[in-house]
Write a protein that holds these residues in place. Sequence first.
Motif, mmCIF file in Angstrom:
data_model
loop_
_atom_site.group_PDB
_atom_site.id
_atom_site.type_symbol
_atom_site.label_atom_id
_atom_site.label_comp_id
_atom_site.label_asym_id
_atom_site.label_seq_id
_atom_site.Cartn_x
_atom_site.Cartn_y
_atom_site.Cartn_z
ATOM 1 N N VAL A 247 -1.299 -0.658 -13.419
ATOM 2 C CA VAL A 247 -2.719 -1.002 -13.533
ATOM 3 C C VAL A 247 -3.214 -1.468 -12.163
ATOM 4 O O VAL A 247 -2.595 -2.348 -11.541
ATOM 5 C CB VAL A 247 -2.945 -2.116 -14.578
ATOM 6 N N LEU A 248 -4.324 -0.910 -11.709
ATOM 7 C CA LEU A 248 -4.857 -1.265 -10.393
ATOM 8 C C LEU A 248 -6.376 -1.241 -10.425
ATOM 9 O O LEU A 248 -6.983 -0.262 -10.846
ATOM 10 C CB LEU A 248 -4.345 -0.283 -9.338
ATOM 11 N N ALA A 249 -6.985 -2.344 -9.993
ATOM 12 C CA ALA A 249 -8.438 -2.453 -9.871
ATOM 13 C C ALA A 249 -8.790 -2.624 -8.406
ATOM 14 O O ALA A 249 -8.041 -3.235 -7.639
ATOM 15 C CB ALA A 249 -8.973 -3.632 -10.677
ATOM 16 N N GLY A 250 -9.942 -2.087 -8.001
ATOM 17 C CA GLY A 250 -10.370 -2.236 -6.622
ATOM 18 C C GLY A 250 -11.867 -2.103 -6.495
ATOM 19 O O GLY A 250 -12.556 -1.678 -7.426
ATOM 20 N N VAL A 251 -12.369 -2.485 -5.323
ATOM 21 C CA VAL A 251 -13.773 -2.268 -4.990
ATOM 22 C C VAL A 251 -13.876 -0.922 -4.272
ATOM 23 O O VAL A 251 -12.878 -0.394 -3.753
ATOM 24 C CB VAL A 251 -14.320 -3.404 -4.110
ATOM 25 N N PRO A 252 -15.063 -0.307 -4.223
ATOM 26 C CA PRO A 252 -15.175 1.041 -3.665
ATOM 27 C C PRO A 252 -14.582 1.229 -2.267
ATOM 28 O O PRO A 252 -13.897 2.233 -2.033
ATOM 29 C CB PRO A 252 -16.687 1.301 -3.698
ATOM 30 N N PRO A 253 -14.790 0.300 -1.304
ATOM 31 C CA PRO A 253 -14.185 0.534 0.015
ATOM 32 C C PRO A 253 -12.662 0.618 -0.024
ATOM 33 O O PRO A 253 -12.073 1.405 0.723
ATOM 34 C CB PRO A 253 -14.662 -0.672 0.836
ATOM 35 N N LEU A 254 -12.022 -0.170 -0.871
ATOM 36 C CA LEU A 254 -10.568 -0.082 -0.983
ATOM 37 C C LEU A 254 -10.165 1.253 -1.596
ATOM 38 O O LEU A 254 -9.207 1.899 -1.129
ATOM 39 C CB LEU A 254 -10.015 -1.240 -1.815
ATOM 40 N N TRP A 255 -10.884 1.680 -2.628
ATOM 41 C CA TRP A 255 -10.542 2.966 -3.236
ATOM 42 C C TRP A 255 -10.714 4.108 -2.233
ATOM 43 O O TRP A 255 -9.935 5.074 -2.233
ATOM 44 C CB TRP A 255 -11.395 3.213 -4.485
ATOM 45 N N LEU A 256 -11.715 3.995 -1.367
ATOM 46 C CA LEU A 256 -11.895 5.020 -0.340
ATOM 47 C C LEU A 256 -10.686 5.047 0.594
ATOM 48 O O LEU A 256 -10.153 6.114 0.926
ATOM 49 C CB LEU A 256 -13.180 4.758 0.446
ATOM 50 N N GLN A 257 -10.221 3.878 1.006
ATOM 51 C CA GLN A 257 -9.045 3.807 1.874
ATOM 52 C C GLN A 257 -7.801 4.339 1.164
ATOM 53 O O GLN A 257 -6.982 5.046 1.770
ATOM 54 C CB GLN A 257 -8.810 2.363 2.313
ATOM 55 N N LEU A 258 -7.654 4.002 -0.117
ATOM 56 C CA LEU A 258 -6.483 4.475 -0.855
ATOM 57 C C LEU A 258 -6.535 5.985 -1.073
ATOM 58 O O LEU A 258 -5.492 6.659 -1.080
ATOM 59 C CB LEU A 258 -6.383 3.751 -2.203
ATOM 60 N N ALA A 259 -7.734 6.518 -1.238
ATOM 61 C CA ALA A 259 -7.861 7.965 -1.406
ATOM 62 C C ALA A 259 -7.502 8.703 -0.128
ATOM 63 O O ALA A 259 -7.053 9.852 -0.165
ATOM 64 C CB ALA A 259 -9.279 8.317 -1.838
ATOM 65 N N GLU A 260 -7.694 8.051 1.021
ATOM 66 C CA GLU A 260 -7.387 8.660 2.311
ATOM 67 C C GLU A 260 -5.964 8.365 2.768
ATOM 68 O O GLU A 260 -5.488 8.970 3.731
ATOM 69 C CB GLU A 260 -8.372 8.149 3.363
ATOM 70 N N ALA A 261 -5.286 7.432 2.103
ATOM 71 C CA ALA A 261 -3.943 7.016 2.521
ATOM 72 C C ALA A 261 -2.921 8.103 2.217
ATOM 73 O O ALA A 261 -3.154 9.006 1.402
ATOM 74 C CB ALA A 261 -3.554 5.716 1.820
ATOM 75 N N LYS A 262 -1.781 7.994 2.883
ATOM 76 C CA LYS A 262 -0.694 8.928 2.637
ATOM 77 C C LYS A 262 0.214 8.358 1.556
ATOM 78 O O LYS A 262 0.843 7.327 1.741
ATOM 79 C CB LYS A 262 0.106 9.161 3.923
ATOM 80 N N TRP A 263 0.259 9.034 0.419
ATOM 81 C CA TRP A 263 1.106 8.638 -0.695
ATOM 82 C C TRP A 263 2.365 9.515 -0.695
ATOM 83 O O TRP A 263 2.263 10.747 -0.775
ATOM 84 C CB TRP A 263 0.363 8.803 -2.023
ATOM 85 N N ALA A 264 3.518 8.886 -0.565
ATOM 86 C CA ALA A 264 4.765 9.644 -0.641
ATOM 87 C C ALA A 264 4.888 10.293 -2.011
ATOM 88 O O ALA A 264 4.275 9.848 -2.994
ATOM 89 C CB ALA A 264 5.953 8.713 -0.384
ATOM 90 N N ASP A 265 5.666 11.344 -2.081
ATOM 91 C CA ASP A 265 5.854 12.041 -3.354
ATOM 92 C C ASP A 265 6.305 11.058 -4.438
ATOM 93 O O ASP A 265 7.289 10.338 -4.271
ATOM 94 C CB ASP A 265 6.905 13.143 -3.204
ATOM 95 N N GLY A 266 5.540 11.012 -5.518
ATOM 96 C CA GLY A 266 5.891 10.149 -6.643
ATOM 97 C C GLY A 266 5.470 8.711 -6.493
ATOM 98 O O GLY A 266 5.628 7.925 -7.444
ATOM 99 N N ALA A 267 4.884 8.314 -5.339
ATOM 100 C CA ALA A 267 4.574 6.897 -5.099
ATOM 101 C C ALA A 267 3.563 6.349 -6.095
ATOM 102 O O ALA A 267 3.638 5.184 -6.479
ATOM 103 C CB ALA A 267 4.062 6.701 -3.684
#
Length: 506
Positions: A247-267
């Motif tokens: 479960v993860l909640a965030g404000v829009p700027p954080l979600w923007l950063q997370l959408a642009e972040a590099k997620w390892a396979d399965g992370a």
Amino acid sequence: MELQAASEWDGLEPQPQRLDRLALCGQPGDVALIDREGALDFAGLDHAVGALAAHLADRAGAGDRIASWLPKTRAACLLALACARAGLVHVPINPLLKRAQVAHILADSAARLLITQPARAQLMEPGDVPAGCEMLTEGGMLDHPAPLPASHGDTDALAALLYTSGSTGLPKGVMLSHANLWLGAIAVAHYLGVEPGDRTLAVLPLSFDAGLNQLLSTWAAGASAVPLDYLVANDVVRAVARHRVTVLAGVPPLWLQLAEAKWADGAGDTLRVLSATGGRMPVPLVRRLRELFPQASVTLMYGLTEAFRSTRLDPALADAHPESIGRAIPFAEIMVVRPDGTFAGDGQPGELVHAGPLVGKGYWRDSGRTALRYRPAPAGSRYGGTAVWSGDTVVRDSEGLLRFVGRDDEMIKVSGNRVSPTEIEDAAIASGAAVEAVAFGVADERLGQAIRLMVRGSGDQARLLAHFKAELPTFQHPREVIWVSELPRNPNGKLDRAAIAREHGA
């Protein structure tokens, strides 16, 4: 259809409890908290809350305000429940605030105690901590020979003051009761579908209503909270993988950063519940999250501290209606009201008005502003009583879904933080570089809004920015400063904010 449709949550009855009883919601052996000190099960949570409550009760009396200026330490996470158990009022202070802002909250709330850390305590200057307020560090506060048991009594009693900026002046304290916070926790746990076995990564500040609710709703569901103070988005990515967060909640700027972040396979494969609050989510960002985490539901939420959350968009509608803020959450009656006090029809703009047991108790020691925001519910309200008149304009469609149109006040929303223009302007003038200043928000893809500051003065940019750096948190710093020789005025001689905003593209 009726102008005010029945809520989908009408079968869920509000049954408030004392806030500290959330420590009893999980099974004794199930994990309630995972932090740097290790794992704490619900039996341990109840014991630690009781011990901290006993320490506080030794130093304060019923109804006293207990302020905290802390990162997400274990004590910081338990203080809301511990204050409730001891009959005290919790006043969490954003750890990003500077000492002068902390001093204002301590004085305004008439705090009896300030709980902080040695390094922060050393930042306070003479006069910052008012007479009658004792400053303590958190060390050793979770041990006490006689922990207090779970409390009983009036659920309408004051439990917390959450300080939030208004459209003018310094932050004001929103008064929330045990019932407000308890029912808010139950509501969010219910509509997000949080379950025992879930792990919530608590990244939002605990001084923010949604941040505090991250903990409370998690415990209401008997699930585990993982508090995290992060510096960059990759810290969140790593924590999701390390703790197998669901479960993860965030404000829009954080979600923007997370959408642009590099997620390892399965992370991010363990994520199953995502939610957004604190500002408008751009449609492309919602769609990107749906692509990035196809196994997770995405819930868009709207709310204001004065009434906690108001609406949420059913995740099943996120793809078809990503611009919507949805419908009323449990225990909330949401009305769209025209200026004449009547209900607006479908497609007609009106003010969002919130009634029901989530409505707070007003602003601390500020009857004037309370009377402006907390007013009798409009005729035809099912709950009646006092309602919060948000000042926000919305439109409801034929399916009962609401769309946010705009704010009627002048608040600036930066990375989910409500920023008062007056506080920015006062800081500019206090720097000695400005004679007059006007601050307003301009659209920013990453922040939601950024601060543009119009200044008449010496032109000493370095002095102005140095003052902001020293006195205000980063989210209150202007992105751009425009120096002018004159600022428009209205017929009364006051600065004409509307004309300034029009001229400079706000």
